[in-house]
Design an enzyme around this catalytic site. Structure first.
Site, PDB file in Angstrom:
ATOM      1  N   SER A 136       0.756  -1.221  -0.091  1.00 13.70           N
ATOM      2  CA  SER A 136       0.044  -0.186  -0.078  1.00 13.70           C
ATOM      3  C   SER A 136       0.980   1.281   0.345  1.00 13.70           C
ATOM      4  CB  SER A 136      -1.024  -0.219   1.249  1.00 13.70           C
ATOM      5  OG  SER A 136      -1.959   0.991   0.925  1.00 13.70           O
ATOM      6  N   ARG A 202     -12.149   6.847   9.167  1.00 13.71           N
ATOM      7  CA  ARG A 202     -11.801   5.538   8.992  1.00 13.71           C
ATOM      8  C   ARG A 202     -12.857   4.325   8.836  1.00 13.71           C
ATOM      9  NH1 ARG A 202      -7.069   2.529   8.945  1.00 13.71           N
ATOM     10  NH2 ARG A 202      -6.790   0.743  10.594  1.00 13.71           N
ATOM     11  N   ASP A 290      -9.005  -6.617  -4.112  1.00 14.77           N
ATOM     12  CA  ASP A 290      -8.560  -5.326  -3.741  1.00 14.77           C
ATOM     13  C   ASP A 290      -9.391  -4.155  -4.425  1.00 14.77           C
ATOM     14  OD1 ASP A 290      -7.202  -2.791  -2.805  1.00 14.77           O
ATOM     15  OD2 ASP A 290      -5.152  -3.778  -3.075  1.00 14.77           O
ATOM     16  N   HIS A 319      -8.055  -5.160   0.030  1.00 13.48           N
ATOM     17  CA  HIS A 319      -6.835  -4.320   0.269  1.00 13.48           C
ATOM     18  C   HIS A 319      -6.125  -4.864   1.405  1.00 13.48           C
ATOM     19  CE1 HIS A 319      -3.877  -1.462  -0.520  1.00 13.48           C
ATOM     20  NE2 HIS A 319      -4.116  -0.908   0.790  1.00 13.48           N
ATOM     21  N   ASP A 320      -6.776  -4.833   2.497  1.00  8.98           N
ATOM     22  CA  ASP A 320      -6.102  -5.214   3.862  1.00  8.98           C
ATOM     23  C   ASP A 320      -5.502  -6.782   3.832  1.00  8.98           C
ATOM     24  OD1 ASP A 320      -6.242  -2.997   5.326  1.00  8.98           O
ATOM     25  OD2 ASP A 320      -7.836  -3.575   6.401  1.00  8.98           O
TER      26      ASP A 320
HETATM   27  C1  LIG Z   1       0.706   1.049  18.007  1.00  6.32           C
HETATM   28  C2  LIG Z   1       0.090   0.416  17.156  1.00  6.32           C
HETATM   29  O1  LIG Z   1      -0.988  -0.082  17.171  1.00  6.32           O
HETATM   30  S1  LIG Z   1       0.800   0.321  15.467  1.00  6.32           S
HETATM   31  C3  LIG Z   1      -0.281   0.202  14.303  1.00  6.32           C
HETATM   32  C4  LIG Z   1      -0.988  -1.179  14.132  1.00  6.32           C
HETATM   33  N1  LIG Z   1      -1.487  -1.034  12.956  1.00  6.32           N
HETATM   34  C5  LIG Z   1      -1.174  -1.234  11.748  1.00  6.32           C
HETATM   35  O2  LIG Z   1       0.106  -1.387  11.484  1.00  6.32           O
HETATM   36  C6  LIG Z   1      -2.234  -0.789  10.516  1.00  6.32           C
HETATM   37  C7  LIG Z   1      -2.342  -1.830   9.948  1.00  6.32           C
HETATM   38  N2  LIG Z   1      -3.178  -2.862  10.566  1.00  6.32           N
HETATM   39  C8  LIG Z   1      -4.702  -2.575  10.518  1.00  6.32           C
HETATM   40  O3  LIG Z   1      -5.201  -1.832   9.707  1.00  6.32           O
HETATM   41  C9  LIG Z   1      -5.374  -3.619  11.037  1.00  6.32           C
HETATM   42  O4  LIG Z   1      -4.806  -4.137  12.315  1.00  6.32           O
HETATM   43  C10 LIG Z   1      -5.631  -5.125  10.184  1.00  6.32           C
HETATM   44  C11 LIG Z   1      -6.143  -4.670   8.789  1.00  6.32           C
HETATM   45  C12 LIG Z   1      -4.466  -5.903  10.120  1.00  6.32           C
HETATM   46  C13 LIG Z   1      -6.606  -5.922  10.918  1.00  6.32           C
HETATM   47  O5  LIG Z   1      -7.621  -5.317  11.241  1.00  6.32           O
HETATM   48  P1  LIG Z   1      -8.522  -5.702  12.660  1.00  6.32           P
HETATM   49  O6  LIG Z   1      -9.245  -4.282  12.900  1.00  6.32           O
HETATM   50  O7  LIG Z   1      -7.726  -6.207  13.754  1.00  6.32           O
HETATM   51  O8  LIG Z   1      -9.574  -6.809  12.184  1.00  6.32           O
HETATM   52  P2  LIG Z   1     -10.946  -6.856  11.766  1.00  6.32           P
HETATM   53  O9  LIG Z   1     -11.449  -5.977  10.761  1.00  6.32           O
HETATM   54  O10 LIG Z   1     -11.088  -8.429  11.748  1.00  6.32           O
HETATM   55  O11 LIG Z   1     -11.490  -6.433  13.004  1.00  6.32           O
HETATM   56  C14 LIG Z   1     -11.356  -6.969  14.415  1.00  6.32           C
HETATM   57  C15 LIG Z   1     -11.961  -6.220  15.741  1.00  6.32           C
HETATM   58  O12 LIG Z   1     -13.060  -5.789  15.113  1.00  6.32           O
HETATM   59  C16 LIG Z   1     -13.904  -6.319  16.377  1.00  6.32           C
HETATM   60  N3  LIG Z   1     -15.258  -6.493  15.852  1.00  6.32           N
HETATM   61  C17 LIG Z   1     -15.445  -7.423  14.764  1.00  6.32           C
HETATM   62  N4  LIG Z   1     -16.749  -7.369  14.225  1.00  6.32           N
HETATM   63  C18 LIG Z   1     -17.336  -6.428  15.107  1.00  6.32           C
HETATM   64  C19 LIG Z   1     -18.935  -5.884  15.325  1.00  6.32           C
HETATM   65  N5  LIG Z   1     -19.776  -6.550  14.419  1.00  6.32           N
HETATM   66  N6  LIG Z   1     -19.094  -4.978  16.063  1.00  6.32           N
HETATM   67  C20 LIG Z   1     -18.035  -4.788  16.995  1.00  6.32           C
HETATM   68  N7  LIG Z   1     -16.727  -4.779  16.818  1.00  6.32           N
HETATM   69  C21 LIG Z   1     -16.451  -6.099  16.123  1.00  6.32           C
HETATM   70  C22 LIG Z   1     -13.426  -7.235  16.834  1.00  6.32           C
HETATM   71  O13 LIG Z   1     -13.764  -7.839  18.200  1.00  6.32           O
HETATM   72  C23 LIG Z   1     -12.116  -6.843  16.833  1.00  6.32           C
HETATM   73  O14 LIG Z   1     -11.498  -5.938  18.013  1.00  6.32           O
HETATM   74  P3  LIG Z   1     -10.053  -6.078  18.419  1.00  6.32           P
HETATM   75  O15 LIG Z   1      -9.267  -5.302  17.556  1.00  6.32           O
HETATM   76  O16 LIG Z   1     -10.296  -4.883  19.670  1.00  6.32           O
HETATM   77  O17 LIG Z   1      -9.598  -7.414  18.967  1.00  6.32           O
HETATM   78  N1  LIG Z   2      -5.347  -0.971   7.163  1.00  5.10           N
HETATM   79  C1  LIG Z   2      -4.331  -0.291   6.580  1.00  5.10           C
HETATM   80  C2  LIG Z   2      -4.700   0.440   5.221  1.00  5.10           C
HETATM   81  C3  LIG Z   2      -3.749   1.240   4.497  1.00  5.10           C
HETATM   82  O1  LIG Z   2      -3.068   0.276   3.461  1.00  5.10           O
HETATM   83  C4  LIG Z   2      -3.656   1.014   7.461  1.00  5.10           C
HETATM   84  O2  LIG Z   2      -4.554   1.262   8.267  1.00  5.10           O
HETATM   85  O3  LIG Z   2      -2.613   1.205   7.334  1.00  5.10           O
END
Ligand SMILES: CC(=O)SCCNC(=O)CCNC(=O)[C@H](O)C(C)(C)COP(=O)(O)OP(=O)(O)OC[C@H]1O[C@@H](n2cnc3c(N)ncnc32)[C@H](O)[C@@H]1OP(=O)(O)O
Ligand SMILES: N[C@@H](CCO)C(=O)O
Length: 365
Positions: A136, A202, A290, A319-320
Site C-alpha cells: 500500500s 476510518r 482489492d 486491500h487489507d
Molecule cells: C501501536 C500500534 O498499534 S501500531 C499500528 C498497528 N496497525 C497497523 O499497523 C495498521 C495496519 N493494521 C490494520 O489496519 C489492522 O490492524 C488489520 C487490517 C491488520 C486488521 O484489522 P482488525 O481491525 O484487527 O481486524 P478486523 O477487521 O477483523 O476487526 C477485528 C476487531 O473488530 C471487532 N469486531 C468485529 N466485528 C465487530 C462487530 N460486529 N461489532 C463490533 N466490533 C467488532 C473485533 O472484536 C476486533 O476487535 P479488537 O481489534 O479490539 O480485537
Molecule cells: N489498514 C491499513 C490500510 C492502508 O493500507 C492501514 O491502516 O494502514
C-alpha cells in the site's frame, strides 16, 4: 514504543512541494545485526496508519523462525514523516515557533519520505539494501526509492500498491478528509482536534480496505429485530473508535495527501519511463479482491518494471489482505526467492497453485 530509536537531523530538510522542515526526527526500529559487508538489510516500509513496530503489525512475516528472521537479517522499519509514532509530524513542536505544527505542518510527499529514509540510511552506514518491501503506502515508498536510487536496492517486493495514485483512490481520501473537516473541533489547535471526524473517515476507509464479500462473511446479519444494531453498524463504529485510541486526525489528513501525491513519473518523463529505471529484482503482488488498489495497478507495475515477476493473491480481505494473508505472502516470496537465486524469471503459472488454496474465513462474535 519499546525498542524504538530516534534519529535526529538538526538541519533544514527541503520538501518537494517547496516547504522546509527546520529539523527532522525519525523513529525507527532495527532488529538483528548488520553484517560487516552490509548484505543482510531488509527495509520494510509501513502503510498508512502503521508504525515502526514491524514485528507487531507484520508478525506473520517478521520474527524468529519467520521469513524475515532477525537472527539472519538486519530488519529496519521507520515511522514515516507526518505519522503519529514518534517521527516529525503535525503534533511535533515546530522549533521556529515553540508550538506544535498542527494545521501548519507543510505538504509532504512520498519522495520526501524516501529522502528522509536516505538520511537515516547514510547515518547507519547502510550502503545497500538486500530487500526493500512494502504494501500500500509502504509499497509506494519502496518503488519510489528503487527508482530514485536504482543501485541501492537488490530485491524489491511490492504488494497491493501503485506507481501513480488513482482518481478513485484520491476521491476516497478526499471524502475522508471532508469527514475530518466537518468535525467542528477540527479548527482547534489541539491534539484531539477532528478526532470524531477521523472516526467517520476510518469507517469509510474500511469499506475500501475490504469489500462486499468480506462484510458478507465477517459481518453477516444475525439480527431479526429492528433495533438497528446490525453487526456491520457496530463494526464500523468500533473501527473508528479503535483508530482514535492510537492515531490523530492531523496525521491522518497529512498522510492521506501523501498517498495522493504518489506519481513516480513526475519530472521523469512519465510513469512508464520511471518504472523502466528500476534495477532491483522485483516481485509484485496484487490481491484480486482489492477495491482500493485494484490488481490492474500491480499488473501495470510488473509490466513496466524490467523483468518483474507478478503474483495475484486470492484473499477474502481485499486491500487489507496485505496485512492479513501472511502465509500466502510468505509462500509466494519463498518461491520467488528460489527462482531469483537460480537467476530464473519465474512465470505466472508457477504460482498458480498458490491461488487454489482454501480461504481462511474469520468470523467475529
Ligand atoms: C501501536 C500500534 O498499534 S501500531 C499500528 C498497528 N496497525 C497497523 O499497523 C495498521 C495496519 N493494521 C490494520 O489496519 C489492522 O490492524 C488489520 C487490517 C491488520 C486488521 O484489522 P482488525 O481491525 O484487527 O481486524 P478486523 O477487521 O477483523 O476487526 C477485528 C476487531 O473488530 C471487532 N469486531 C468485529 N466485528 C465487530 C462487530 N460486529 N461489532 C463490533 N466490533 C467488532 C473485533 O472484536 C476486533 O476487535 P479488537 O481489534 O479490539 O480485537
Ligand atoms: N489498514 C491499513 C490500510 C492502508 O493500507 C492501514 O491502516 O494502514
Amino acid at each position: 514504543m519499546l525498542n524504538t530509536s530516534i534519529f535526529k537531523h538538526h538541519a533544514p530538510f527541503k520538501l518537494e512541494a517547496g516547504g522546509v522542515l527546520p529539523e527532522v526526527e525519525l523513529a525507527y526500529q532495527a532488529l538483528g545485526q548488520l553484517n560487516t559487508d552490509c548484505s543482510n538489510v531488509i527495509w520494510v516500509c509501513h502503510a498508512f496508519t502503521g508504525s515502526q513496530d514491524v514485528a507487531d503489525w507484520w508478525q506473520g512475516l517478521v520474527g524468529k523462525g519467520k521469513l524475515f528472521d532477525p537472527e539472519q537479517y538486519f530488519i529496519i522499519c521507520v515511522n514515516v514523516l507526518g505519522s503519529h509514532y514518534g517521527s516529525t509530524g503535525p503534533l511535533s513542536i515546530n522549533p521556529e515557533t515553540g508550538d506544535p505544527y498542527f494545521h501548519t505542518f507543510p505538504t509532504i510527499t512520498i519522495r520526501d519520505i524516501v529522502n528522509s529514509f536516505d538520511l537515516l540510511r547514510e547515518h547507519l552506514g547502510i550502503s545497500k539494501i538486500k530487500t526493500c518491501v512494502g504494501g500500500s503506502l509502504g509499497g509506494q515508498q519502496a518503488v519510489e526509492w528503487a527508482i530514485s536510487q536504482p543501485e541501492l536496492i537488490e530485491n524489491l517486493i511490492l504488494i497491493a500498491t501503485n506507481a501513480q495514485h488513482s482518481p478513485w483512490g484520491i476521491a476516497f481520501n478526499e471524502s475522508q478528509r471532508m469527514s475530518i473537516e466537518v468535525d467542528p473541533t477540527w479548527t482547534e489547535s489541539h491534539p484531539l482536534a477532528g478526532i470524531n471526524g477521523m472516526k467517520a473517515a476510518r469507517a469509510t476507509a474500511l469499506i475500501s480496505y475490504r469489500n462486499y464479500e468480506t462484510y458478507g462473511v465477517t459481518q453477516a446479519r444475525r439480527e431479526e429485530g429492528l433495533d438497528k444494531t446490525y453487526r456491520a453498524v457496530t463494526y464500523q463504529r468500533y473501527q473508528g473508535e479503535k483508530l482514535a485510541q492510537r492515531f490523530n486526525a492531523f496525521s491522518y489528513y497529512v498522510l492521506s495527501q501523501v498517498m495522493d501525491s504518489q506519481d513516480v513519473g513526475r519530472g521523469r518523463g512519465g510513469v512508464i519511463n520511471a518504472l523502466g529505471q528500476v534495477k532491483a529484482k522485483t516481485l509484485v503482488m496484487g490481491i484480486k479482491s482489492d477495491a482500493l488498489f485494484p490488481i490492474n495497478e500491480q499488473e501495470f507495475l510488473a509490466k513496466h518494471i524490467p523483468d518483474a515477476t507478478f503474483q495475484a493473491l486470492d484473499s477474502l480481505y481485499g486491500h487489507d489482505g496485505f496485512l492479513i494473508e501472511n502465509e500466502l505472502i510468505t509462500k509466494a516470496i519463498k518461491i520467488w526467492q528460489k527462482f531469483i537465486k537460480l537467476d530464473v524469471n519465474p512465470m505466472y503459472s508457477f504460482f498458480k497453485a498458490l491461488e487454489d488454496r482454501p480461504r481462511t474465513l474469520v468470523a467475529h462474535d
